[in-house]
Scaffold this motif. Structure first.
Motif, PDB file in Angstrom:
ATOM      1  N   MET A 196      -8.014   1.945  -1.238  1.00 27.46           N
ATOM      2  CA  MET A 196      -6.592   2.104  -1.470  1.00 27.46           C
ATOM      3  C   MET A 196      -6.253   3.587  -1.395  1.00 27.46           C
ATOM      4  SD  MET A 196      -4.173   0.937  -4.659  1.00 27.46           S
ATOM      5  CE  MET A 196      -4.592  -0.766  -4.503  1.00 27.46           C
ATOM      6  N   ILE A 197      -5.132   3.904  -0.781  1.00 30.75           N
ATOM      7  CA  ILE A 197      -4.692   5.289  -0.618  1.00 30.75           C
ATOM      8  C   ILE A 197      -3.570   5.566  -1.604  1.00 30.75           C
ATOM      9  CG2 ILE A 197      -3.636   6.943   0.958  1.00 30.75           C
ATOM     10  CD1 ILE A 197      -4.955   5.375   3.246  1.00 30.75           C
ATOM     11  N   GLU A 198      -3.735   6.617  -2.410  1.00 33.70           N
ATOM     12  CA  GLU A 198      -2.714   6.971  -3.397  1.00 33.70           C
ATOM     13  C   GLU A 198      -1.587   7.739  -2.717  1.00 33.70           C
ATOM     14  OE1 GLU A 198      -2.327   9.003  -7.798  1.00 33.70           O
ATOM     15  OE2 GLU A 198      -4.255   8.970  -6.787  1.00 33.70           O
ATOM     16  N   MET A 199      -0.343   7.342  -3.044  1.00 31.05           N
ATOM     17  CA  MET A 199       0.837   7.966  -2.453  1.00 31.05           C
ATOM     18  C   MET A 199       1.839   8.308  -3.544  1.00 31.05           C
ATOM     19  SD  MET A 199       1.280   5.666   0.950  1.00 31.05           S
ATOM     20  CE  MET A 199       1.681   7.005   2.056  1.00 31.05           C
ATOM     21  N   THR A 200       2.733   9.227  -3.226  1.00 31.10           N
ATOM     22  CA  THR A 200       3.815   9.590  -4.139  1.00 31.10           C
ATOM     23  C   THR A 200       5.139   9.453  -3.389  1.00 31.10           C
ATOM     24  OG1 THR A 200       3.690  11.916  -3.495  1.00 31.10           O
ATOM     25  CG2 THR A 200       2.395  11.242  -5.411  1.00 31.10           C
ATOM     26  N   ILE A 201       6.220   9.334  -4.148  1.00 28.99           N
ATOM     27  CA  ILE A 201       7.542   9.279  -3.523  1.00 28.99           C
ATOM     28  C   ILE A 201       7.937  10.698  -3.145  1.00 28.99           C
ATOM     29  CG2 ILE A 201       9.977   8.754  -3.857  1.00 28.99           C
ATOM     30  CD1 ILE A 201       9.123   6.570  -5.799  1.00 28.99           C
ATOM     31  N   ASP A 202       8.139  10.913  -1.864  1.00 21.99           N
ATOM     32  CA  ASP A 202       8.535  12.235  -1.376  1.00 21.99           C
ATOM     33  C   ASP A 202      10.044  12.401  -1.477  1.00 21.99           C
ATOM     34  OD1 ASP A 202       7.862  14.770   0.142  1.00 21.99           O
ATOM     35  OD2 ASP A 202       9.344  13.859   1.487  1.00 21.99           O
ATOM     36  N   SER A 203      10.793  11.380  -1.012  1.00 26.91           N
ATOM     37  CA  SER A 203      12.254  11.458  -1.061  1.00 26.91           C
ATOM     38  C   SER A 203      12.866  10.098  -0.776  1.00 26.91           C
ATOM     39  CB  SER A 203      12.773  12.483  -0.041  1.00 26.91           C
ATOM     40  OG  SER A 203      12.421  12.090   1.273  1.00 26.91           O
ATOM     41  N   ILE A 204      14.150  10.009  -1.039  1.00 22.67           N
ATOM     42  CA  ILE A 204      14.950   8.835  -0.671  1.00 22.67           C
ATOM     43  C   ILE A 204      16.029   9.345   0.266  1.00 22.67           C
ATOM     44  CG2 ILE A 204      16.438   6.981  -1.483  1.00 22.67           C
ATOM     45  CD1 ILE A 204      15.050   7.227  -4.196  1.00 22.67           C
ATOM     46  N   THR A 253      -3.415  13.149  -0.377  1.00 27.02           N
ATOM     47  CA  THR A 253      -4.464  14.036   0.136  1.00 27.02           C
ATOM     48  C   THR A 253      -4.216  14.535   1.554  1.00 27.02           C
ATOM     49  OG1 THR A 253      -5.726  12.123   0.877  1.00 27.02           O
ATOM     50  CG2 THR A 253      -6.211  12.984  -1.332  1.00 27.02           C
ATOM     51  N   SER A 254      -3.089  14.185   2.164  1.00 25.45           N
ATOM     52  CA  SER A 254      -2.802  14.672   3.516  1.00 25.45           C
ATOM     53  C   SER A 254      -1.290  14.733   3.731  1.00 25.45           C
ATOM     54  CB  SER A 254      -3.455  13.767   4.566  1.00 25.45           C
ATOM     55  OG  SER A 254      -2.766  12.550   4.660  1.00 25.45           O
ATOM     56  N   ASP A 255      -0.895  15.026   4.951  1.00 28.34           N
ATOM     57  CA  ASP A 255       0.529  15.123   5.284  1.00 28.34           C
ATOM     58  C   ASP A 255       1.030  13.887   6.015  1.00 28.34           C
ATOM     59  OD1 ASP A 255       1.002  17.567   4.093  1.00 28.34           O
ATOM     60  OD2 ASP A 255       0.395  18.695   5.872  1.00 28.34           O
ATOM     61  N   ARG A 256       0.439  12.735   5.727  1.00 26.19           N
ATOM     62  CA  ARG A 256       0.915  11.489   6.342  1.00 26.19           C
ATOM     63  C   ARG A 256       2.000  10.872   5.467  1.00 26.19           C
ATOM     64  NH1 ARG A 256      -3.760   7.621   8.292  1.00 26.19           N
ATOM     65  NH2 ARG A 256      -3.933   7.318   6.040  1.00 26.19           N
ATOM     66  N   TYR A 257       3.000  10.292   6.134  1.00 24.71           N
ATOM     67  CA  TYR A 257       4.141   9.694   5.440  1.00 24.71           C
ATOM     68  C   TYR A 257       4.272   8.225   5.828  1.00 24.71           C
ATOM     69  CZ  TYR A 257       5.595  14.405   4.235  1.00 24.71           C
ATOM     70  OH  TYR A 257       5.637  15.670   3.737  1.00 24.71           O
ATOM     71  N   LEU A 258       4.845   7.439   4.914  1.00 28.71           N
ATOM     72  CA  LEU A 258       5.119   6.033   5.167  1.00 28.71           C
ATOM     73  C   LEU A 258       6.572   5.754   4.796  1.00 28.71           C
ATOM     74  CD1 LEU A 258       4.166   3.131   5.828  1.00 28.71           C
ATOM     75  CD2 LEU A 258       3.591   2.912   3.397  1.00 28.71           C
ATOM     76  N   GLN A 293      21.019   2.488   6.131  1.00 28.53           N
ATOM     77  CA  GLN A 293      20.141   1.895   5.136  1.00 28.53           C
ATOM     78  C   GLN A 293      19.361   2.996   4.432  1.00 28.53           C
ATOM     79  OE1 GLN A 293      17.971  -1.202   7.446  1.00 28.53           O
ATOM     80  NE2 GLN A 293      18.480  -2.421   5.655  1.00 28.53           N
ATOM     81  N   ARG A 294      18.941   2.697   3.211  1.00 29.22           N
ATOM     82  CA  ARG A 294      18.147   3.657   2.444  1.00 29.22           C
ATOM     83  C   ARG A 294      16.684   3.562   2.848  1.00 29.22           C
ATOM     84  NH1 ARG A 294      23.012   3.769   1.766  1.00 29.22           N
ATOM     85  NH2 ARG A 294      24.013   4.517  -0.086  1.00 29.22           N
ATOM     86  N   VAL A 295      16.028   4.716   2.913  1.00 26.95           N
ATOM     87  CA  VAL A 295      14.625   4.789   3.288  1.00 26.95           C
ATOM     88  C   VAL A 295      13.892   5.595   2.222  1.00 26.95           C
ATOM     89  CG1 VAL A 295      12.970   5.527   5.050  1.00 26.95           C
ATOM     90  CG2 VAL A 295      15.258   4.782   5.725  1.00 26.95           C
ATOM     91  N   VAL A 296      12.833   5.012   1.668  1.00 25.46           N
ATOM     92  CA  VAL A 296      11.970   5.738   0.741  1.00 25.46           C
ATOM     93  C   VAL A 296      10.826   6.302   1.561  1.00 25.46           C
ATOM     94  CG1 VAL A 296      10.379   5.541  -1.204  1.00 25.46           C
ATOM     95  CG2 VAL A 296      12.522   4.302  -1.239  1.00 25.46           C
TER      96      VAL A 296
END
Length: 67
Positions: free
Chosen positions: A1-9, A26-31, A17-20
């Motif tokens: 499992m990869i830990e992620m944080t909320i960067d922005s809304i 640990t890297s600069d990848r975004y979802l 539409q709203r995008v989280v």
């Protein structure tokens, strides 16, 4: 499992539409995850630390998970 944080809304300029944006810790990848307006507002309230008169759904779920 990869830990992620909320960067922005954000708001999609194509359809408003709203995008989280989740960022991998640990890297600069975004979802990007497209969500509804009400959900985006609830997340924003939590991130900004605004006090609400009653618990929101994510507050109740967090309480259940912590038990």
């Amino acid at each position: 499992m990869i830990e992620m944080t909320i960067d922005s809304i954000r708001v999609s300029l194509m359809n408003y539409q709203r995008v989280v944006l989740l960022k991998e810790k640990t890297s600069d990848r975004y979802l990007p995850i497209w969500i509804g307006t009400a959900e985006a507002e609830a997340i924003a309230v939590k991130l900004q630390g605004v006090a609400v008169p009653r618990p929101l759904t994510h507050d109740l779920l967090g309480t259940v998970i912590d038990v």
